[in-house]
Design a protein around this motif. Structure first.
Motif, PDB file in Angstrom:
ATOM      1  N   ASP A 136      14.302 -13.216  -1.749  1.00 31.99           N
ATOM      2  CA  ASP A 136      14.440 -12.178  -0.723  1.00 31.99           C
ATOM      3  C   ASP A 136      15.420 -11.095  -1.120  1.00 31.99           C
ATOM      4  O   ASP A 136      15.570 -10.091  -0.425  1.00 31.99           O
ATOM      5  CB  ASP A 136      14.880 -12.801   0.610  1.00 31.99           C
ATOM      6  N   ASN A 183       6.945 -15.473  -6.674  1.00 36.79           N
ATOM      7  CA  ASN A 183       6.424 -14.114  -6.812  1.00 36.79           C
ATOM      8  C   ASN A 183       5.161 -14.040  -7.663  1.00 36.79           C
ATOM      9  O   ASN A 183       4.615 -12.955  -7.847  1.00 36.79           O
ATOM     10  CB  ASN A 183       7.486 -13.199  -7.430  1.00 36.79           C
ATOM     11  N   ARG A 208       1.664 -13.710  -9.190  1.00 38.85           N
ATOM     12  CA  ARG A 208       0.443 -13.064  -8.725  1.00 38.85           C
ATOM     13  C   ARG A 208      -0.656 -13.246  -9.774  1.00 38.85           C
ATOM     14  O   ARG A 208      -0.386 -13.569 -10.930  1.00 38.85           O
ATOM     15  CB  ARG A 208       0.665 -11.562  -8.497  1.00 38.85           C
ATOM     16  N   ILE A 249       0.083  -3.939  -8.782  1.00 36.77           N
ATOM     17  CA  ILE A 249       1.444  -3.746  -8.274  1.00 36.77           C
ATOM     18  C   ILE A 249       2.271  -2.962  -9.284  1.00 36.77           C
ATOM     19  O   ILE A 249       2.999  -2.024  -8.921  1.00 36.77           O
ATOM     20  CB  ILE A 249       2.102  -5.107  -7.965  1.00 36.77           C
ATOM     21  N   PHE A 274       4.187   0.893  -8.837  1.00 36.70           N
ATOM     22  CA  PHE A 274       5.604   1.202  -8.959  1.00 36.70           C
ATOM     23  C   PHE A 274       5.933   2.000 -10.206  1.00 36.70           C
ATOM     24  O   PHE A 274       6.904   2.764 -10.215  1.00 36.70           O
ATOM     25  CB  PHE A 274       6.427  -0.082  -8.847  1.00 36.70           C
ATOM     26  N   TYR A 282      11.561  -3.496  -7.017  1.00 41.49           N
ATOM     27  CA  TYR A 282      10.641  -3.268  -5.903  1.00 41.49           C
ATOM     28  C   TYR A 282       9.348  -4.053  -6.055  1.00 41.49           C
ATOM     29  O   TYR A 282       8.724  -4.445  -5.063  1.00 41.49           O
ATOM     30  CB  TYR A 282      10.321  -1.780  -5.789  1.00 41.49           C
ATOM     31  N   ALA A 283       8.912  -4.290  -7.301  1.00 33.83           N
ATOM     32  CA  ALA A 283       7.625  -4.940  -7.545  1.00 33.83           C
ATOM     33  C   ALA A 283       7.546  -6.329  -6.932  1.00 33.83           C
ATOM     34  O   ALA A 283       6.473  -6.766  -6.496  1.00 33.83           O
ATOM     35  CB  ALA A 283       7.352  -5.007  -9.051  1.00 33.83           C
ATOM     36  N   ASN A 333       8.895  -7.228  -4.196  1.00 31.65           N
ATOM     37  CA  ASN A 333       8.929  -7.060  -2.741  1.00 31.65           C
ATOM     38  C   ASN A 333      10.063  -7.828  -2.062  1.00 31.65           C
ATOM     39  O   ASN A 333       9.829  -8.602  -1.123  1.00 31.65           O
ATOM     40  CB  ASN A 333       7.583  -7.476  -2.134  1.00 31.65           C
ATOM     41  N   GLN A 347      13.349  -8.386   0.431  1.00 30.34           N
ATOM     42  CA  GLN A 347      13.810  -7.799   1.680  1.00 30.34           C
ATOM     43  C   GLN A 347      15.015  -6.903   1.452  1.00 30.34           C
ATOM     44  O   GLN A 347      15.199  -5.895   2.138  1.00 30.34           O
ATOM     45  CB  GLN A 347      14.209  -8.909   2.669  1.00 30.34           C
ATOM     46  N   GLU A 359       8.959   2.963   0.461  1.00 29.16           N
ATOM     47  CA  GLU A 359       9.115   1.509   0.376  1.00 29.16           C
ATOM     48  C   GLU A 359      10.416   1.125   1.066  1.00 29.16           C
ATOM     49  O   GLU A 359      11.445   0.949   0.437  1.00 29.16           O
ATOM     50  CB  GLU A 359       9.122   1.049  -1.082  1.00 29.16           C
ATOM     51  N   LYS A 382      13.419  -0.587   2.377  1.00 30.54           N
ATOM     52  CA  LYS A 382      14.149  -1.822   2.112  1.00 30.54           C
ATOM     53  C   LYS A 382      15.552  -1.707   2.685  1.00 30.54           C
ATOM     54  O   LYS A 382      16.059  -0.620   2.943  1.00 30.54           O
ATOM     55  CB  LYS A 382      14.259  -2.088   0.601  1.00 30.54           C
TER      56      LYS A 382
END
Length: 269
Positions: A84, A113, A115, A123, A127, A158-159, A161, A163, A193, A195
Protein backbone atom coordinates in the motif's frame (compact mmCIF):
# COMPACT_ATOMS: atom_id res chain seq x y z
CA UNK A 1 1.07 22.77 16.98
CA UNK A 2 0.56 19.04 16.71
CA UNK A 3 -2.70 17.53 15.53
CA UNK A 4 -4.75 15.45 17.91
CA UNK A 5 -5.77 11.93 17.02
CA UNK A 6 -9.35 11.71 15.76
CA UNK A 7 -10.16 8.73 13.56
CA UNK A 8 -8.11 6.32 11.49
CA UNK A 9 -8.80 7.52 7.94
CA UNK A 10 -5.90 8.05 5.57
CA UNK A 11 -2.59 8.08 7.45
CA UNK A 12 -2.65 8.53 11.21
CA UNK A 13 0.58 9.07 13.12
CA UNK A 14 -0.25 8.66 16.81
CA UNK A 15 2.16 9.67 19.59
CA UNK A 16 5.22 8.51 17.63
CA UNK A 17 8.62 8.84 19.31
CA UNK A 18 11.96 7.52 18.09
CA UNK A 19 15.25 7.23 19.97
CA UNK A 20 18.41 5.89 18.36
CA UNK A 21 21.04 4.15 20.50
CA UNK A 22 24.72 4.29 19.61
CA UNK A 23 28.22 4.40 21.02
CA UNK A 24 27.81 8.14 21.65
CA UNK A 25 24.63 7.52 23.66
CA UNK A 26 20.94 7.90 22.91
CA UNK A 27 19.69 10.39 20.33
CA UNK A 28 16.03 11.41 20.52
CA UNK A 29 14.99 11.92 16.90
CA UNK A 30 11.21 12.25 17.36
CA UNK A 31 9.06 13.05 20.37
CA UNK A 32 5.31 12.33 20.47
CA UNK A 33 4.47 13.26 16.88
CA UNK A 34 0.76 13.30 15.98
CA UNK A 35 -0.43 13.85 12.42
CA UNK A 36 -3.55 13.02 10.41
CA UNK A 37 -3.22 12.93 6.61
CA UNK A 38 -6.45 12.65 4.66
CA UNK A 39 -6.68 10.44 1.55
CA UNK A 40 -5.48 12.37 -1.49
CA UNK A 41 -3.57 15.03 0.46
CA UNK A 42 -0.09 16.17 -0.55
CA UNK A 43 1.84 16.82 2.68
CA UNK A 44 5.36 18.27 2.71
CA UNK A 45 7.65 17.98 5.72
CA UNK A 46 10.15 20.81 6.17
CA UNK A 47 12.52 21.81 8.95
CA UNK A 48 16.21 22.08 9.84
CA UNK A 49 18.57 19.18 9.18
CA UNK A 50 18.34 16.47 11.81
CA UNK A 51 14.78 17.34 12.88
CA UNK A 52 13.46 13.85 12.08
CA UNK A 53 11.78 14.38 8.71
CA UNK A 54 13.30 11.31 7.05
CA UNK A 55 12.94 9.28 10.25
CA UNK A 56 9.20 9.98 10.26
CA UNK A 57 8.91 9.08 6.57
CA UNK A 58 10.82 5.82 7.16
CA UNK A 59 8.48 4.94 10.04
CA UNK A 60 5.45 5.48 7.79
CA UNK A 61 7.20 3.38 5.11
CA UNK A 62 7.65 0.59 7.65
CA UNK A 63 11.45 0.64 7.38
CA UNK A 64 11.77 1.68 11.04
CA UNK A 65 9.79 0.70 14.10
CA UNK A 66 9.16 3.64 16.44
CA UNK A 67 10.35 3.48 20.03
CA UNK A 68 6.76 4.27 21.02
CA UNK A 69 3.54 5.20 19.27
CA UNK A 70 1.73 3.79 16.24
CA UNK A 71 1.04 4.55 12.59
CA UNK A 72 -2.12 3.50 10.77
CA UNK A 73 -3.17 3.52 7.12
CA UNK A 74 -6.93 3.17 6.69
CA UNK A 75 -7.17 1.70 10.20
CA UNK A 76 -4.45 -0.90 9.51
CA UNK A 77 -1.50 -0.62 11.86
CA UNK A 78 1.86 -0.52 10.08
CA UNK A 79 4.14 -3.41 11.05
CA UNK A 80 6.61 -3.11 8.17
CA UNK A 81 6.80 -2.31 4.46
CA UNK A 82 3.69 -3.13 2.43
CA UNK A 83 2.22 -2.91 -1.08
CA UNK A 84 0.00 0.00 0.00
CA UNK A 85 3.11 2.24 0.14
CA UNK A 86 5.87 3.03 -2.33
CA UNK A 87 9.02 5.10 -1.75
CA UNK A 88 10.91 7.38 -4.15
CA UNK A 89 14.39 8.28 -2.87
CA UNK A 90 16.70 11.20 -3.60
CA UNK A 91 19.20 8.83 -5.17
CA UNK A 92 18.26 7.56 -8.60
CA UNK A 93 17.06 4.16 -7.42
CA UNK A 94 16.63 2.54 -10.81
CA UNK A 95 18.19 -0.73 -11.89
CA UNK A 96 21.07 0.10 -14.26
CA UNK A 97 20.89 -3.26 -16.05
CA UNK A 98 17.20 -2.76 -16.94
CA UNK A 99 15.63 -0.59 -19.61
CA UNK A 100 13.07 2.09 -18.78
CA UNK A 101 10.25 -0.34 -19.56
CA UNK A 102 11.79 -3.15 -17.50
CA UNK A 103 12.23 -0.78 -14.54
CA UNK A 104 8.62 0.38 -14.70
CA UNK A 105 7.35 -3.20 -15.03
CA UNK A 106 9.54 -4.55 -12.22
CA UNK A 107 7.04 -4.33 -9.37
CA UNK A 108 4.31 -5.90 -11.48
CA UNK A 109 6.21 -9.19 -11.50
CA UNK A 110 6.33 -9.43 -7.70
CA UNK A 111 3.98 -10.83 -5.05
CA UNK A 112 0.56 -9.24 -4.67
CA UNK A 113 1.28 -6.83 -7.54
CA UNK A 114 1.84 -9.61 -10.05
CA UNK A 115 -0.03 -9.10 -13.34
CA UNK A 116 -0.36 -11.04 -16.57
CA UNK A 117 2.01 -10.17 -19.41
CA UNK A 118 -0.64 -8.18 -21.26
CA UNK A 119 -1.71 -6.27 -18.13
CA UNK A 120 1.90 -5.56 -17.24
CA UNK A 121 2.62 -4.11 -20.66
CA UNK A 122 -0.56 -2.01 -20.68
CA UNK A 123 0.14 -0.57 -17.22
CA UNK A 124 3.77 0.19 -18.12
CA UNK A 125 2.68 1.85 -21.37
CA UNK A 126 0.28 4.08 -19.47
CA UNK A 127 2.84 5.34 -16.98
CA UNK A 128 5.70 5.63 -19.46
CA UNK A 129 3.42 7.92 -21.45
CA UNK A 130 2.33 9.78 -18.32
CA UNK A 131 5.91 10.71 -17.38
CA UNK A 132 6.84 11.56 -20.96
CA UNK A 133 9.34 8.79 -21.65
CA UNK A 134 7.72 7.02 -24.60
CA UNK A 135 10.71 7.60 -26.87
CA UNK A 136 13.08 6.26 -24.20
CA UNK A 137 11.32 3.05 -23.15
CA UNK A 138 14.18 0.88 -24.46
CA UNK A 139 16.95 3.10 -23.08
CA UNK A 140 19.12 2.14 -20.12
CA UNK A 141 19.59 4.49 -17.12
CA UNK A 142 23.12 5.42 -18.22
CA UNK A 143 21.54 7.03 -21.28
CA UNK A 144 19.16 9.19 -19.21
CA UNK A 145 19.49 12.51 -17.41
CA UNK A 146 18.92 12.76 -13.66
CA UNK A 147 15.42 14.12 -14.12
CA UNK A 148 14.53 11.33 -16.52
CA UNK A 149 15.77 8.72 -14.05
CA UNK A 150 13.50 10.19 -11.39
CA UNK A 151 10.60 10.06 -13.83
CA UNK A 152 11.32 6.35 -14.24
CA UNK A 153 11.27 5.93 -10.46
CA UNK A 154 7.97 7.82 -10.18
CA UNK A 155 6.42 5.77 -13.01
CA UNK A 156 7.54 2.54 -11.33
CA UNK A 157 6.00 3.69 -8.05
CA UNK A 158 2.67 4.57 -9.63
CA UNK A 159 2.58 1.36 -11.70
CA UNK A 160 1.99 -0.82 -8.62
CA UNK A 161 -0.95 1.39 -7.60
CA UNK A 162 -0.03 2.16 -3.97
CA UNK A 163 -2.37 4.10 -1.72
CA UNK A 164 0.51 6.20 -0.42
CA UNK A 165 3.55 7.66 -2.18
CA UNK A 166 6.49 8.51 0.11
CA UNK A 167 9.11 10.82 -1.39
CA UNK A 168 12.40 11.64 0.34
CA UNK A 169 13.87 14.76 -1.32
CA UNK A 170 13.39 13.19 -4.77
CA UNK A 171 14.42 16.36 -6.62
CA UNK A 172 17.21 17.42 -4.27
CA UNK A 173 20.06 16.39 -6.60
CA UNK A 174 18.63 18.12 -9.68
CA UNK A 175 19.56 21.51 -11.08
CA UNK A 176 17.09 24.36 -10.58
CA UNK A 177 15.47 24.23 -14.03
CA UNK A 178 15.06 20.45 -13.98
CA UNK A 179 13.68 20.63 -10.43
CA UNK A 180 11.03 23.15 -11.54
CA UNK A 181 10.08 20.90 -14.46
CA UNK A 182 9.84 17.84 -12.20
CA UNK A 183 7.68 19.70 -9.69
CA UNK A 184 5.23 20.70 -12.40
CA UNK A 185 5.30 17.21 -13.89
CA UNK A 186 4.56 15.63 -10.52
CA UNK A 187 1.52 17.86 -10.02
CA UNK A 188 0.27 16.97 -13.50
CA UNK A 189 0.57 13.28 -12.65
CA UNK A 190 -1.21 13.89 -9.35
CA UNK A 191 -4.17 15.41 -11.20
CA UNK A 192 -4.58 12.20 -13.20
CA UNK A 193 -3.50 9.63 -10.58
CA UNK A 194 -4.69 10.85 -7.20
CA UNK A 195 -2.53 9.48 -4.38
CA UNK A 196 -1.77 10.40 -0.81
CA UNK A 197 1.75 11.87 -0.77
CA UNK A 198 4.18 12.46 2.10
CA UNK A 199 7.10 14.46 0.71
CA UNK A 200 10.31 15.41 2.55
CA UNK A 201 12.14 18.51 1.36
CA UNK A 202 14.51 21.21 2.56
CA UNK A 203 13.04 23.62 0.01
CA UNK A 204 10.40 25.97 1.39
CA UNK A 205 9.48 27.15 -2.09
CA UNK A 206 9.12 23.55 -3.27
CA UNK A 207 6.92 22.67 -0.29
CA UNK A 208 4.71 25.71 -0.83
CA UNK A 209 4.34 24.95 -4.53
CA UNK A 210 3.48 21.26 -4.21
CA UNK A 211 1.49 20.69 -1.07
CA UNK A 212 -1.98 21.02 0.34
CA UNK A 213 -0.41 21.50 3.79
CA UNK A 214 3.15 22.10 4.97
CA UNK A 215 4.21 20.45 8.23
CA UNK A 216 7.08 22.33 9.87
CA UNK A 217 9.22 20.18 12.16
CA UNK A 218 10.89 21.63 15.24
CA UNK A 219 14.61 21.27 15.90
CA UNK A 220 15.64 18.00 17.55
CA UNK A 221 13.95 16.24 19.14
CA UNK A 222 11.61 16.34 16.15
CA UNK A 223 8.13 17.58 16.92
CA UNK A 224 5.51 19.28 14.81
CA UNK A 225 5.99 23.01 15.33
CA UNK A 226 3.24 24.21 12.99
CA UNK A 227 0.99 23.01 10.17
CA UNK A 228 0.28 25.59 7.47
CA UNK A 229 -2.48 25.06 4.88
CA UNK A 230 -1.59 26.07 1.33
CA UNK A 231 -4.78 27.72 0.10
CA UNK A 232 -3.71 27.99 -3.53
CA UNK A 233 -5.77 26.40 -6.31
CA UNK A 234 -4.59 23.56 -8.50
CA UNK A 235 -3.37 23.26 -11.20
CA UNK A 236 -0.26 25.23 -10.28
CA UNK A 237 2.38 26.41 -12.71
CA UNK A 238 5.42 28.67 -12.89
CA UNK A 239 3.21 31.74 -12.50
CA UNK A 240 1.98 30.47 -9.13
CA UNK A 241 5.36 31.22 -7.56
CA UNK A 242 5.11 34.92 -8.40
CA UNK A 243 1.61 35.45 -7.05
CA UNK A 244 1.23 37.61 -3.91
CA UNK A 245 -0.56 34.79 -2.09
CA UNK A 246 2.28 32.34 -2.78
CA UNK A 247 4.93 34.83 -1.69
CA UNK A 248 3.06 35.55 1.55
CA UNK A 249 2.67 31.86 2.46
CA UNK A 250 6.29 31.08 1.57
CA UNK A 251 7.52 33.95 3.75
CA UNK A 252 5.44 32.68 6.69
CA UNK A 253 6.92 29.19 6.37
CA UNK A 254 10.47 30.53 5.93
CA UNK A 255 10.13 32.58 9.12
CA UNK A 256 9.21 29.54 11.21
CA UNK A 257 11.91 27.36 9.62
CA UNK A 258 14.55 30.06 10.30
CA UNK A 259 13.48 30.21 13.94
CA UNK A 260 13.93 26.45 14.26
CA UNK A 261 17.28 26.58 12.47
CA UNK A 262 18.43 29.23 14.94
CA UNK A 263 17.33 27.05 17.85
CA UNK A 264 19.31 24.17 16.39
CA UNK A 265 22.43 26.34 16.11
CA UNK A 266 22.05 27.43 19.72
CA UNK A 267 21.73 23.81 20.84
CA UNK A 268 25.02 22.87 19.16
CA UNK A 269 26.99 25.86 20.44
Amino acid sequence: MQEQFTERKGIVVQNVSMTYSGIAGNVEALREVNLNIDPGEFICLVGPSGCGKTTLLNIVAGFLEPTSGEVFIESRKIHGPGPDRCVVFQQYAVFPWMTVRQNVEFGLHLGVNRRSSSETRAIADRFIDLVGLREFEDAFPKELSGGMKQRVAIARAYAVNPQVLLMDEPFGALDAQTRQFMQESLLQIMEKERKTVLFVTHGVEEATFLSTRVVIMAARPGRIREIIPIDLPYPRGAGTKTSPEFIKIRARIEKVVREEFQKQREQTC
